[in-house]
Design a protein around this motif. Structure first.
Motif, PDB file in Angstrom:
ATOM      1  N   PRO A 242      40.340  30.665  29.780  1.00 13.16           N
ATOM      2  CA  PRO A 242      39.563  29.986  30.760  1.00 13.16           C
ATOM      3  C   PRO A 242      40.022  31.105  32.263  1.00 13.16           C
ATOM      4  O   PRO A 242      39.107  30.485  33.148  1.00 13.16           O
ATOM      5  CB  PRO A 242      39.835  28.522  31.049  1.00 13.16           C
ATOM      6  CG  PRO A 242      41.203  28.577  30.334  1.00 13.16           C
ATOM      7  CD  PRO A 242      41.486  29.712  29.305  1.00 13.16           C
ATOM      8  N   SER A 243      40.699  31.474  32.279  1.00 12.93           N
ATOM      9  CA  SER A 243      41.274  32.301  33.654  1.00 12.93           C
ATOM     10  C   SER A 243      41.632  33.363  33.446  1.00 12.93           C
ATOM     11  O   SER A 243      42.855  33.951  33.572  1.00 12.93           O
ATOM     12  CB  SER A 243      42.523  31.445  34.235  1.00 12.93           C
ATOM     13  OG  SER A 243      42.373  30.140  34.583  1.00 12.93           O
ATOM     14  N   PRO A 244      40.827  34.489  32.740  1.00 11.34           N
ATOM     15  CA  PRO A 244      41.089  35.756  32.486  1.00 11.34           C
ATOM     16  C   PRO A 244      41.593  36.688  33.517  1.00 11.34           C
ATOM     17  O   PRO A 244      42.788  37.360  33.088  1.00 11.34           O
ATOM     18  CB  PRO A 244      39.879  36.316  31.791  1.00 11.34           C
ATOM     19  CG  PRO A 244      38.823  35.614  32.426  1.00 11.34           C
ATOM     20  CD  PRO A 244      39.452  34.133  32.813  1.00 11.34           C
ATOM     21  N   GLY A 245      41.309  36.308  34.638  1.00 12.82           N
ATOM     22  CA  GLY A 245      41.554  37.206  35.726  1.00 12.82           C
ATOM     23  C   GLY A 245      43.241  36.984  36.096  1.00 12.82           C
ATOM     24  O   GLY A 245      43.911  38.011  36.195  1.00 12.82           O
ATOM     25  N   LEU A 246      43.491  35.669  35.960  1.00 15.06           N
ATOM     26  CA  LEU A 246      44.823  35.521  36.150  1.00 15.06           C
ATOM     27  C   LEU A 246      45.958  36.056  35.156  1.00 15.06           C
ATOM     28  O   LEU A 246      46.899  36.441  35.480  1.00 15.06           O
ATOM     29  CB  LEU A 246      45.055  33.922  36.151  1.00 15.06           C
ATOM     30  CG  LEU A 246      46.319  33.580  36.541  1.00 15.06           C
ATOM     31  CD1 LEU A 246      47.124  33.791  37.621  1.00 15.06           C
ATOM     32  CD2 LEU A 246      46.309  31.764  36.181  1.00 15.06           C
ATOM     33  N   ALA A 247      45.303  35.986  33.946  1.00 13.93           N
ATOM     34  CA  ALA A 247      46.162  36.380  32.770  1.00 13.93           C
ATOM     35  C   ALA A 247      46.367  38.161  32.885  1.00 13.93           C
ATOM     36  O   ALA A 247      47.349  38.581  32.904  1.00 13.93           O
ATOM     37  CB  ALA A 247      45.346  36.101  31.524  1.00 13.93           C
ATOM     38  N   ILE A 248      45.219  38.639  33.381  1.00 14.39           N
ATOM     39  CA  ILE A 248      45.162  40.188  33.550  1.00 14.39           C
ATOM     40  C   ILE A 248      46.328  40.392  34.795  1.00 14.39           C
ATOM     41  O   ILE A 248      47.109  41.679  34.566  1.00 14.39           O
ATOM     42  CB  ILE A 248      43.914  40.504  33.775  1.00 14.39           C
ATOM     43  CG1 ILE A 248      43.037  40.572  32.572  1.00 14.39           C
ATOM     44  CG2 ILE A 248      43.996  42.235  34.001  1.00 14.39           C
ATOM     45  CD1 ILE A 248      43.453  41.293  31.281  1.00 14.39           C
ATOM     46  N   ASN A 260      51.856  46.450  43.611  1.00 15.69           N
ATOM     47  CA  ASN A 260      50.709  47.208  43.330  1.00 15.69           C
ATOM     48  C   ASN A 260      49.668  46.417  42.639  1.00 15.69           C
ATOM     49  O   ASN A 260      48.700  47.232  42.318  1.00 15.69           O
ATOM     50  CB  ASN A 260      51.317  48.374  42.528  1.00 15.69           C
ATOM     51  CG  ASN A 260      52.254  49.112  42.739  1.00 15.69           C
ATOM     52  OD1 ASN A 260      51.853  49.758  43.956  1.00 15.69           O
ATOM     53  ND2 ASN A 260      53.445  49.368  42.251  1.00 15.69           N
ATOM     54  N   VAL A 261      49.454  45.240  42.799  1.00 18.57           N
ATOM     55  CA  VAL A 261      48.417  44.476  42.212  1.00 18.57           C
ATOM     56  C   VAL A 261      47.934  43.479  43.066  1.00 18.57           C
ATOM     57  O   VAL A 261      48.535  42.595  43.756  1.00 18.57           O
ATOM     58  CB  VAL A 261      48.810  44.003  40.691  1.00 18.57           C
ATOM     59  CG1 VAL A 261      47.864  43.070  40.164  1.00 18.57           C
ATOM     60  CG2 VAL A 261      49.578  45.183  39.602  1.00 18.57           C
ATOM     61  N   LYS A 262      46.613  43.224  43.154  1.00 18.21           N
ATOM     62  CA  LYS A 262      46.124  42.093  43.939  1.00 18.21           C
ATOM     63  C   LYS A 262      44.839  41.494  43.033  1.00 18.21           C
ATOM     64  O   LYS A 262      44.303  42.070  42.224  1.00 18.21           O
ATOM     65  CB  LYS A 262      45.301  42.359  45.071  1.00 18.21           C
ATOM     66  CG  LYS A 262      46.606  43.014  46.290  1.00 18.21           C
ATOM     67  CD  LYS A 262      45.969  43.397  47.370  1.00 18.21           C
ATOM     68  CE  LYS A 262      46.984  44.092  48.269  1.00 18.21           C
ATOM     69  NZ  LYS A 262      48.038  43.067  48.633  1.00 18.21           N
ATOM     70  N   SER A 263      44.749  39.940  43.110  1.00 14.21           N
ATOM     71  CA  SER A 263      43.629  39.465  42.356  1.00 14.21           C
ATOM     72  C   SER A 263      42.787  38.777  43.265  1.00 14.21           C
ATOM     73  O   SER A 263      43.363  38.290  44.499  1.00 14.21           O
ATOM     74  CB  SER A 263      44.204  38.386  41.286  1.00 14.21           C
ATOM     75  OG  SER A 263      45.050  37.583  41.853  1.00 14.21           O
ATOM     76  N   ASP A 264      41.511  38.493  42.983  1.00 14.89           N
ATOM     77  CA  ASP A 264      40.672  37.982  43.923  1.00 14.89           C
ATOM     78  C   ASP A 264      39.666  37.033  43.114  1.00 14.89           C
ATOM     79  O   ASP A 264      38.728  37.414  42.293  1.00 14.89           O
ATOM     80  CB  ASP A 264      39.742  38.986  44.655  1.00 14.89           C
ATOM     81  CG  ASP A 264      38.830  38.355  45.819  1.00 14.89           C
ATOM     82  OD1 ASP A 264      39.130  37.243  46.123  1.00 14.89           O
ATOM     83  OD2 ASP A 264      37.839  39.031  45.782  1.00 14.89           O
TER      84      ASP A 264
END
Length: 327
Positions: A242-248, A260-264
């Motif tokens: 249900p939260s694929p972006g968080l997992a990736i 080196n990583v940011k999520s939005d």
């Protein structure tokens, strides 16, 4: 006057940093209220003939949704809805048409003349006498066009991954540059910080050495070295997690490091676009009952440092299902 002054509390660069860089409970609406109630603005209201009352300006400029402690008459609620209403506020109509023009795209255009001509003050539904803005049945397609224009502008412009990446870099810079990493809620201090001050500080920090806290974020913006998108959510991934972006993003941080990583992840606010429609026989029906296209949009991006993009995308493609299933 309320229409002219309804957004004077916006931060530099508008909404980019509002949620995270104002003290708890503060929004640009709070700042708008305080500015319109200020001694300086009161002098302008009182100079008008006949004099205007600051509280009237505040009510119409912000609306009952942002002032739950203030009592609104039906007429005041309608007037504020004309300015900042969730469906037909002139603020929404203006920014879609204006942003479409200045971005050089057609997405935000709709038949605003037809929409305005068919707007009506209607009861909320058949059982209620509470008034709100709605449309005649003949204006429903124009109303749908407005909301489709908004959908297109959000999906193609406002939520474009490159634009969102720069928002992330801007927030990082502001956290480093602002005192205590936050915008001040004080009106006098707030007025001293505009886009110009932020841009000047950003340019100065970009040119100085790497020991300056905001140097890296400023340099990425000024020299257009933004983080690159390596992942965006899709329906297949949602079936697994249900939260694929968080997992990736969590997996990428473990592999490449937090710097080196940011999520939005973004889901627009503003409630459901439901408004009354007056049928030819004068019955009032919900727009949701007769329209199939009034939906909202959300995003879930993951970005990495530009030099890591190719490698990171290859790794995600090889490991995606494993990452999503294990989170």
């Amino acid at each position: 006057m309320a229409a002219l002054c309804h957004d004077i509390g916006h931060l530099p660069f508008s909404h980019a940093a509002e949620t995270e860089l104002l003290p708890g409970g503060w929004t640009h609406e709070n700042l708008t209220v305080e500015l319109n109630r200020s001694k300086e603005m009161r002098e302008h209201w009182e100079a008008v003939t006949p004099p205007l009352r600051p509280e009237d300006i505040v009510k119409l400029a912000v609306g009952p949704g942002k002032l739950p402690e203030v009592k609104f008459t039906n007429w005041e609620a309608i007037l504020s809805e004309i300015i900042v209403g969730n469906a037909f506020g002139v603020d929404r109509m203006d920014y879609l048409l204006r942003d479409s023009l200045h971005a050089g795209v057609q997405y935000g255009k709709f038949d605003h003349n037809r929409l305005v001509q068919t707007l009506r003050i209607l009861p909320r539904d058949q059982e209620s006498q509470e008034p709100m803005l709605g449309v005649e049945k003949g204006g429903l397609h124009s109303a749908e066009s407005l909301l489709l224009a908004q959908y297109s502008m959000f999906s193609q412009i406002y939520l474009h991954p490159v634009r969102r990446a720069y928002d992330l870099h801007l927030k990082d810079f502001l956290r480093a540059w602002l005192p205590n990493g936050m915008f001040p809620p004080s009106v006098s201090e707030f007025l001293e910080i505009s886009d110009i001050e932020v841009l000047a500080a950003m340019l100065a920090d970009a040119r100085q050495g790497t020991n300056i806290d905001g140097h890296e974020s400023a340099k990425r913006i000024i020299e257009r070295q933004h983080f690159k998108s390596v992942y965006s959510r899709n329906p297949i991934d949602l079936q697994i997690n249900p939260s694929p972006g968080l997992a990736i993003s969590t997996a990428l941080i473990k592999k490449y490091g937090e710097d080196n990583v940011k999520s939005d992840n973004y889901i627009p606010g503003g409630g459901v676009f439901d408004f009354p429609v007056e049928e030819a026989d004068k019955r009032i029906v919900s727009s949701w009952a007769i329209s199939d296209i009034l939906n909202k949009i959300s995003i879930d991006f993951v970005f990495v440092e530009p030099t890591l993009r190719v490698e990171a995308m290859k790794w995600i493609n090889l490991s995606r299902n494993e990452i999503l299933a294990s989170s």
